[in-house]
Design a protein around this motif. Sequence first.
Motif, PDB file in Angstrom:
ATOM      1  N   ALA A 110      46.004  69.267  16.033  1.00 49.20           N
ATOM      2  CA  ALA A 110      46.297  67.850  16.259  1.00 49.20           C
ATOM      3  C   ALA A 110      47.083  67.258  15.101  1.00 49.20           C
ATOM      4  CB  ALA A 110      44.994  67.083  16.471  1.00 49.20           C
ATOM      5  N   SER A 111      46.713  67.631  13.885  1.00 50.75           N
ATOM      6  CA  SER A 111      47.419  67.083  12.723  1.00 50.75           C
ATOM      7  C   SER A 111      48.863  67.576  12.681  1.00 50.75           C
ATOM      8  CB  SER A 111      46.685  67.472  11.434  1.00 50.75           C
ATOM      9  OG  SER A 111      46.648  68.882  11.295  1.00 50.75           O
ATOM     10  N   ILE A 112      49.068  68.833  13.056  1.00 52.28           N
ATOM     11  CA  ILE A 112      50.447  69.364  13.078  1.00 52.28           C
ATOM     12  C   ILE A 112      51.277  68.639  14.127  1.00 52.28           C
ATOM     13  CG2 ILE A 112      51.841  71.407  13.596  1.00 52.28           C
ATOM     14  CD1 ILE A 112      49.638  73.107  12.373  1.00 52.28           C
ATOM     15  N   THR A 113      50.689  68.423  15.296  1.00 52.92           N
ATOM     16  CA  THR A 113      51.400  67.739  16.379  1.00 52.92           C
ATOM     17  C   THR A 113      51.710  66.296  16.008  1.00 52.92           C
ATOM     18  OG1 THR A 113      50.296  69.154  17.990  1.00 52.92           O
ATOM     19  CG2 THR A 113      51.330  67.140  18.817  1.00 52.92           C
ATOM     20  N   ASP A 114      50.750  65.613  15.417  1.00 54.18           N
ATOM     21  CA  ASP A 114      50.948  64.202  15.071  1.00 54.18           C
ATOM     22  C   ASP A 114      52.032  64.018  14.019  1.00 54.18           C
ATOM     23  OD1 ASP A 114      49.067  63.536  16.895  1.00 54.18           O
ATOM     24  OD2 ASP A 114      47.442  63.202  15.461  1.00 54.18           O
ATOM     25  N   GLN A 115      52.195  65.012  13.157  1.00 51.44           N
ATOM     26  CA  GLN A 115      53.197  64.899  12.110  1.00 51.44           C
ATOM     27  C   GLN A 115      54.561  65.428  12.550  1.00 51.44           C
ATOM     28  OE1 GLN A 115      51.713  66.801   8.581  1.00 51.44           O
ATOM     29  NE2 GLN A 115      49.785  65.677   8.619  1.00 51.44           N
ATOM     30  N   ASN A 116      54.682  65.704  13.853  1.00 51.97           N
ATOM     31  CA  ASN A 116      55.950  66.158  14.438  1.00 51.97           C
ATOM     32  C   ASN A 116      56.475  67.427  13.777  1.00 51.97           C
ATOM     33  OD1 ASN A 116      56.126  64.054  16.303  1.00 51.97           O
ATOM     34  ND2 ASN A 116      57.030  62.688  14.767  1.00 51.97           N
ATOM     35  N   GLN A 117      55.556  68.263  13.361  1.00 54.22           N
ATOM     36  CA  GLN A 117      55.953  69.528  12.770  1.00 54.22           C
ATOM     37  C   GLN A 117      56.042  70.590  13.859  1.00 54.22           C
ATOM     38  OE1 GLN A 117      53.451  70.620   9.522  1.00 54.22           O
ATOM     39  NE2 GLN A 117      53.776  68.719   8.400  1.00 54.22           N
ATOM     40  N   GLN A 118      56.988  71.507  13.640  1.00 56.56           N
ATOM     41  CA  GLN A 118      57.206  72.546  14.637  1.00 56.56           C
ATOM     42  C   GLN A 118      56.152  73.641  14.503  1.00 56.56           C
ATOM     43  OE1 GLN A 118      59.522  72.359  16.979  1.00 56.56           O
ATOM     44  NE2 GLN A 118      58.794  74.224  17.916  1.00 56.56           N
ATOM     45  N   MET A 119      55.543  73.991  15.630  1.00 56.96           N
ATOM     46  CA  MET A 119      54.561  75.070  15.657  1.00 56.96           C
ATOM     47  C   MET A 119      55.081  76.158  16.593  1.00 56.96           C
ATOM     48  SD  MET A 119      50.579  75.042  16.921  1.00 56.96           S
ATOM     49  CE  MET A 119      50.136  73.718  15.820  1.00 56.96           C
ATOM     50  N   SER A 120      54.959  77.401  16.151  1.00 58.51           N
ATOM     51  CA  SER A 120      55.444  78.485  16.989  1.00 58.51           C
ATOM     52  C   SER A 120      54.645  78.548  18.278  1.00 58.51           C
ATOM     53  CB  SER A 120      55.366  79.816  16.235  1.00 58.51           C
ATOM     54  OG  SER A 120      54.028  80.243  16.122  1.00 58.51           O
ATOM     55  N   ARG A 121      55.291  79.040  19.309  1.00 55.54           N
ATOM     56  CA  ARG A 121      54.673  79.082  20.634  1.00 55.54           C
ATOM     57  C   ARG A 121      53.458  80.000  20.624  1.00 55.54           C
ATOM     58  NH1 ARG A 121      55.487  82.294  25.280  1.00 55.54           N
ATOM     59  NH2 ARG A 121      54.988  81.186  27.216  1.00 55.54           N
ATOM     60  N   ASP A 122      53.542  81.123  19.924  1.00 56.53           N
ATOM     61  CA  ASP A 122      52.417  82.075  19.900  1.00 56.53           C
ATOM     62  C   ASP A 122      51.189  81.475  19.234  1.00 56.53           C
ATOM     63  OD1 ASP A 122      54.002  83.908  21.158  1.00 56.53           O
ATOM     64  OD2 ASP A 122      54.658  84.883  19.304  1.00 56.53           O
ATOM     65  N   ILE A 123      51.403  80.761  18.134  1.00 52.57           N
ATOM     66  CA  ILE A 123      50.267  80.129  17.448  1.00 52.57           C
ATOM     67  C   ILE A 123      49.661  79.048  18.331  1.00 52.57           C
ATOM     68  CG2 ILE A 123      49.616  78.731  15.446  1.00 52.57           C
ATOM     69  CD1 ILE A 123      51.670  80.238  13.822  1.00 52.57           C
ATOM     70  N   CYS A 124      50.513  78.309  19.014  1.00 61.75           N
ATOM     71  CA  CYS A 124      50.020  77.256  19.902  1.00 61.75           C
ATOM     72  C   CYS A 124      49.184  77.855  21.029  1.00 61.75           C
ATOM     73  CB  CYS A 124      51.196  76.470  20.461  1.00 61.75           C
ATOM     74  SG  CYS A 124      50.717  75.018  21.418  1.00 61.75           S
ATOM     75  N   ILE A 125      49.634  78.961  21.591  1.00 59.83           N
ATOM     76  CA  ILE A 125      48.869  79.623  22.659  1.00 59.83           C
ATOM     77  C   ILE A 125      47.530  80.111  22.125  1.00 59.83           C
ATOM     78  CG2 ILE A 125      48.842  81.676  24.132  1.00 59.83           C
ATOM     79  CD1 ILE A 125      51.882  81.305  24.467  1.00 59.83           C
ATOM     80  N   MET A 126      47.546  80.684  20.937  1.00 62.64           N
ATOM     81  CA  MET A 126      46.303  81.188  20.354  1.00 62.64           C
ATOM     82  C   MET A 126      45.343  80.043  20.068  1.00 62.64           C
ATOM     83  SD  MET A 126      45.866  83.601  16.982  1.00 62.64           S
ATOM     84  CE  MET A 126      46.582  82.377  15.903  1.00 62.64           C
ATOM     85  N   ALA A 127      45.860  78.939  19.537  1.00 64.04           N
ATOM     86  CA  ALA A 127      45.005  77.792  19.243  1.00 64.04           C
ATOM     87  C   ALA A 127      44.404  77.223  20.531  1.00 64.04           C
ATOM     88  CB  ALA A 127      45.812  76.718  18.511  1.00 64.04           C
ATOM     89  N   THR A 128      45.229  77.131  21.564  1.00 67.06           N
ATOM     90  CA  THR A 128      44.721  76.623  22.849  1.00 67.06           C
ATOM     91  C   THR A 128      43.618  77.504  23.390  1.00 67.06           C
ATOM     92  OG1 THR A 128      46.904  75.698  23.321  1.00 67.06           O
ATOM     93  CG2 THR A 128      45.403  75.977  25.182  1.00 67.06           C
ATOM     94  N   PHE A 129      43.819  78.828  23.280  1.00 68.23           N
ATOM     95  CA  PHE A 129      42.806  79.763  23.794  1.00 68.23           C
ATOM     96  C   PHE A 129      41.486  79.579  23.057  1.00 68.23           C
ATOM     97  CE2 PHE A 129      40.554  83.819  23.446  1.00 68.23           C
ATOM     98  CZ  PHE A 129      40.370  84.133  24.787  1.00 68.23           C
ATOM     99  N   PHE A 130      41.516  79.506  21.735  1.00 67.15           N
ATOM    100  CA  PHE A 130      40.277  79.401  20.968  1.00 67.15           C
ATOM    101  C   PHE A 130      39.607  78.037  21.165  1.00 67.15           C
ATOM    102  CE2 PHE A 130      42.063  82.913  18.309  1.00 67.15           C
ATOM    103  CZ  PHE A 130      41.051  83.822  18.589  1.00 67.15           C
ATOM    104  N   ILE A 131      40.384  76.965  21.255  1.00 64.23           N
ATOM    105  CA  ILE A 131      39.787  75.645  21.512  1.00 64.23           C
ATOM    106  C   ILE A 131      39.096  75.649  22.875  1.00 64.23           C
ATOM    107  CG2 ILE A 131      40.313  73.219  21.913  1.00 64.23           C
ATOM    108  CD1 ILE A 131      42.592  73.480  19.873  1.00 64.23           C
ATOM    109  N   HIS A 132      39.812  76.180  23.853  1.00 63.73           N
ATOM    110  CA  HIS A 132      39.245  76.269  25.200  1.00 63.73           C
ATOM    111  C   HIS A 132      37.968  77.101  25.195  1.00 63.73           C
ATOM    112  CE1 HIS A 132      39.757  77.749  29.630  1.00 63.73           C
ATOM    113  NE2 HIS A 132      38.889  76.766  29.530  1.00 63.73           N
ATOM    114  N   PHE A 133      38.027  78.254  24.578  1.00 60.36           N
ATOM    115  CA  PHE A 133      36.893  79.178  24.586  1.00 60.36           C
ATOM    116  C   PHE A 133      35.677  78.591  23.871  1.00 60.36           C
ATOM    117  CE2 PHE A 133      34.696  82.646  22.217  1.00 60.36           C
ATOM    118  CZ  PHE A 133      34.046  83.242  23.300  1.00 60.36           C
ATOM    119  N   PHE A 134      35.877  78.061  22.668  1.00 54.83           N
ATOM    120  CA  PHE A 134      34.721  77.611  21.884  1.00 54.83           C
ATOM    121  C   PHE A 134      34.139  76.299  22.411  1.00 54.83           C
ATOM    122  CE2 PHE A 134      36.387  80.635  18.725  1.00 54.83           C
ATOM    123  CZ  PHE A 134      35.205  81.317  18.455  1.00 54.83           C
TER     124      PHE A 134
END
Length: 1349
Positions: A1075-1099
């Motif tokens: 969330a902090s990366i997104t709010d600061q308009n910083q670019q996040m790689s697609r693979d990291i974003c997918i991994m983060a989404t998976f772990f947030i969803h899972f946990f």
Amino acid sequence: MLDCKLFAILFQFTRLRSKVTRQNAIPKHYRSSLPLPDSLSLLPDTTGLKILSTLLCVLILDLPLPEYTVDIEVSLQDSSYLEQIKDYFKNINLPINISSVQTTVSNISITTVCLPSGENSSCCFCENGYAWPSTVCSDVMPCPSLSLEPALPCGYMQKMPFYGPYCEPQTEESCGMGEPIVMNMSVRLDSDFQDDLKDSSSALYQKYKADLEKAFNDSYRCLPGFVSATVMGFSPGSVFVSYEVRTGAASFTQVGNSNRAVQHFLDSSYQLNQFTFTRVITNQTNFTVKPSDIFEGDTVRLTCEINSTFTNVTWYHFDQTISTSSRYTIETVFATRRSILKITNVTMKDSGSYSCVFIMSSPYHTEIHNATETVSVFPLHVTPNFEDIDVTCNSPEVQAKGLLLSCCIDRHLTSLKVSWKVNGTINITGETILNGNCTDYQLNINESLCPPEKSGAVTTYTCELETGHGARRARSIGVTYLRKAHITISSTNTPVSEGYGFNITCESDVSNYDKISWKIQSGNITKTVNCVTCINNHPFPVKSVLTVKSASQEWRGTYICTFSQKNLDSSANVTIEVISLPLKKNILIDPIASSVQCQVPHALQCCISAETMSNYNVTFWVQQNEFQVEEKKKGNLLCYVYNHTQKECNKDKEFVAYCKFINRIKEGVDSEHIRLHLIPEKEISCSDSLGIGTEGAILIKPCSYVKNQKGFIRGNVTYQCINRSWEAKRNDCLSGPINDLLSTAESLVNSPEAKTILPSYLEHLKNQTEKELTTITNSSADVGAIVTILNMISSIPAEAEECTMKNFLSTVDLIVGDSTTAAWEDLNNKTRQSSLLLQSVENFSQNLQPVNNTIPSVFANTVELKGIVVKENNTDYNKEFGISKNLTVSVLISETEIQTLTQNSTIVSVMYSKLGHILPRDASEYVNGLLITTTLSRNRSQNFEVNMTFAKKDLSLKMPKCVFWNFTLNDYRGNWDNRGCTPTELGDYVICSCNHLTSFSILMSLDRSSISTFEDYISYTGLAISIVSLVVCIIIESLVWKYVTNNTTSYMRHVCILNIATSLLIADVWFIVTASITDQNQQMSRDICIMATFFIHFFYLCVLFWMLSLGLILFYRLVFILHNTSKTAQKAVAFCLGYVCPFVIAVTTITVTLPKNSYTRKNVCWLNWEDSKALLAFIIPALIIVATNLFIAAVVIIKILRPTIGDRSSGQERKYLFQIGRSVAILTPLLGLTWGFGLATVIESRHQAFRIIFSVLNAFQGLFILVSGTLWDKKIQEALLKRNSSSKWSSQQSKSSSLILVTPMLAMSYPFSRTFNNLCGKTGKYRVSSSEPSTSSTENTSKAYSLLN
């Protein structure tokens, strides 16, 4: 008779020489003893006469009488007797007979007189009639004293003693007696030049001339054979005097001595510089050039030779001095008086005049020998009879005659040397023939030497010619050996029906070719197939496959496949017959969707154009049953009608019908399906000529087809049964012109001449669209049809002609104007036409083919196109677009990126000012700039950096996002996506840096910073507190674990709390980071974003499922009081629920959605909703768990509210209400009931308060778990307080453990103990001796209570 001459030499003073001639030989000994004549004794003794040699006489004998000449040298010590002696010899009576030697002196002459001049020299004079011999002419020097006396005769210096030679009688060969020569002389006067010296008639000129000529004549008079000295003129540079001296052959020394004397005869006012006397000799140098014919590359020798000595030599080319270098060599031989200049590898620049200058210099005389020759260097042109030639080596004519190669030069050279060299994979040689200025090479060509795989190979024949002097020239003739290919052609099926596809394969045994062309010959018409997408050429094996996906009558004819290599064509042909068959899209069905009544006939019909000449076998198929039809002519249509009666009324209510057309080759086509709905008679509300239907039913009919002369109108009309009558709800019929345009476009894209016809069709499309604009703006069907047309024709490669491009872009401009806004809103609700329009322009620009290596710029009101063709010298790609001064966009691609592209590829950018606003978007975001498309003609898989600068349209909008239109999102309907793009806000502009190419713009939203800031503050603050709280919770649980897990229920309770805390902690950490990366308009790689989404969803699922486990354990202990399950079983169930179920759900979600690129959202790292509804994989489990736990919480409250025996006092009521409130406070966070507020955030029309409540409850969830699950637990409190006192704790623990078995109330002495006793319906005390069931019941109840502690 004796003839004697007397030669006398004054030894010291005067010497006389006479010549004596005799006619008889004198014995040798007489030469030293012959006495002087008696007359000489008359001279007094004082004369000091001394005889230096004997008198020699020539005796003249009778038979024969030889004659001798004798030289006698007489020396006088006193020169005053010179004249007396001369007179004496002149007065002697001759002849004189000398009887003693039988000699007669016939003549005595004085030839030479010498006067003393210094100690060892004398000054000698020749008497009249005598001269010095030519052998000593160049050696005699004037006597210095006499030469300065112009009145005296010239004497010449001789060394003493003087032994001759002496003066001889004058002849033509004597010194100074030949033809005089002219010496061109010059000298400088060191005085200022006056203009009068240029005028030969001026007094000054005459004075200078007279004075100088007198001085020159006086000084040069003693030169051998001197004639005159004449002044020729004056020139500036001080004063240069040019004069001629006419004299005999004078030596360098003689002239120098004469020059030295000039100043003595000239007034000093003339300031004659005696060191500047110069003689230039131009005709005494032998200059030769070899070879006589000079060609570029030759070595040339220039030789200069003179007949006198010199001190140095200098060579000149024009006026430039030549020095020794790599090409110039100067060889000077002083002994042979020769200098040679050698020039190697001459060029045309070496042509011109060459001069050799020999210089002999002394202080008083400089002699220059100068010669000039012109050297002409000719180019050595070798002219071949061919530059390059193609030869068909398997041609009978070529094999019979061969091939004659020839090289010629433009001059005949006898020394010409010739050689031929052969270089190539095909080694065909020949014979060399020398023919005058030419050399011929006769090739012997054999088919076996050039196999098919080497066809097109080039063999180079080089003729090399040499001149013999170093020049060498070579010319190459490239012979391309071609082989006429053997072509085989085959077709997959012939004949073929319209609408069916077929392939034609053309194979060649020759692997090399320049191009493959296809033509169709039908009658007298020949069409070239220029369909790029339908021709596929394969290099190995060499073949070309023509694929026609949908045949039409345009594709019938004889196909000619031609392989071209250079100017050699190899062809084969096959004939394709196309059998008529209607296309599915050209079959009109009526109705399209309708209701039918059982046992009542209903008319079903299929219609085609009446222009069709073929007879088809047409049948109707209903529910897999075939029925025959009746043929009827309706206007310009031929219809096939079938009256269907549904007899089986108990079967499916929904079924379909369609008609099948079969042609004479038994190939068929099915029409579109007619959807039929079976309704009972009693439900019929609407019934008329259109059809029957229930109230609210939908009826879809085709458009009126009798109005169009060319066929039927595309589209349909939707009717709805309202109040027992059919009302037209929607009309999707095309207008006539647009319908015709669509039909023409469908034929065009399947035409073999699509590329040729495209320009004229685009012009027609643009004109018709402009003409029908009023109709189009009110018809979403027409707008959609034009988009479909543009999409179809965009696949045809178009020549980048300005008119063609403008017609296409103008059509786009017309359909995106403000007048079509309503039509686009209607289209966007049910189609992807807006996305398709954008993709059409991309395809069109990508398929543009440059004309003359340029892409012209085109402007069409709201659309503008610019582009370039990539070349080696391209710089940055920088294009600017704008519709006004304040609304602009620029595209920048660096030179580095352009250099990675292939040559002749194109970069094209298209700007739209209106199209961006018709694309679907989120309601809260607005397209706040121009839309720009940039494409490459050849796509690249790797990243491609592009920078764009957008001017903001509405400055009040905030939060800019750089987005591109992703055609794959939203089930391929397209949507905005910001992946790969980074925004940089710069005042009124936004700079977008993206790593790929497509269509870009900027999205901005209204300023909601206050609300967003408040929500962000709540989220970040709550999550931070929760993370700390969860860490504290885990630490506390680890500290008191062994003290609070002494029974199964307590153990399971703390296992659940610990796993809830751990899972929530991990999920919160992932959430707050992304969330902090997104709010600061910083670019996040697609693979990291997918991994983060998976772990947030899972946990987060783990948290919910562990809460479900905790609720189920509570429910189990409350409801199943007498049932006891082992700890292992409970733990196995809990861990399966807590981790296995979330893992299965999370993995299934990512597996299904990730391949479709719809797993995550485009702007945040969370499950996608718009495209794949992946968020349901979280919402559904969460709602189920919340509902389940809510039910469990209700059971707990009901248990608390169960009435006990006897009435309750008001105080007890308040106590129960308090207990209920406390129970709800504990159960809500532990059972995840706060997640129920998340349902409100999904609703579109939700109030902002629900978002804030949900944010507060879930952001602080970690704190709630710490308080309700840990800190409120009195047992944990006691464990923490007494942890340091082991003995006290052990005593308390023993006492507590024993009391649990005795009485539940004492065991649950901390809060909620009595509450949970009441929940189980248990009051009072139990004895130790109570029965086993009672004990078990007590324990289970107690354990149930402990779940909340």
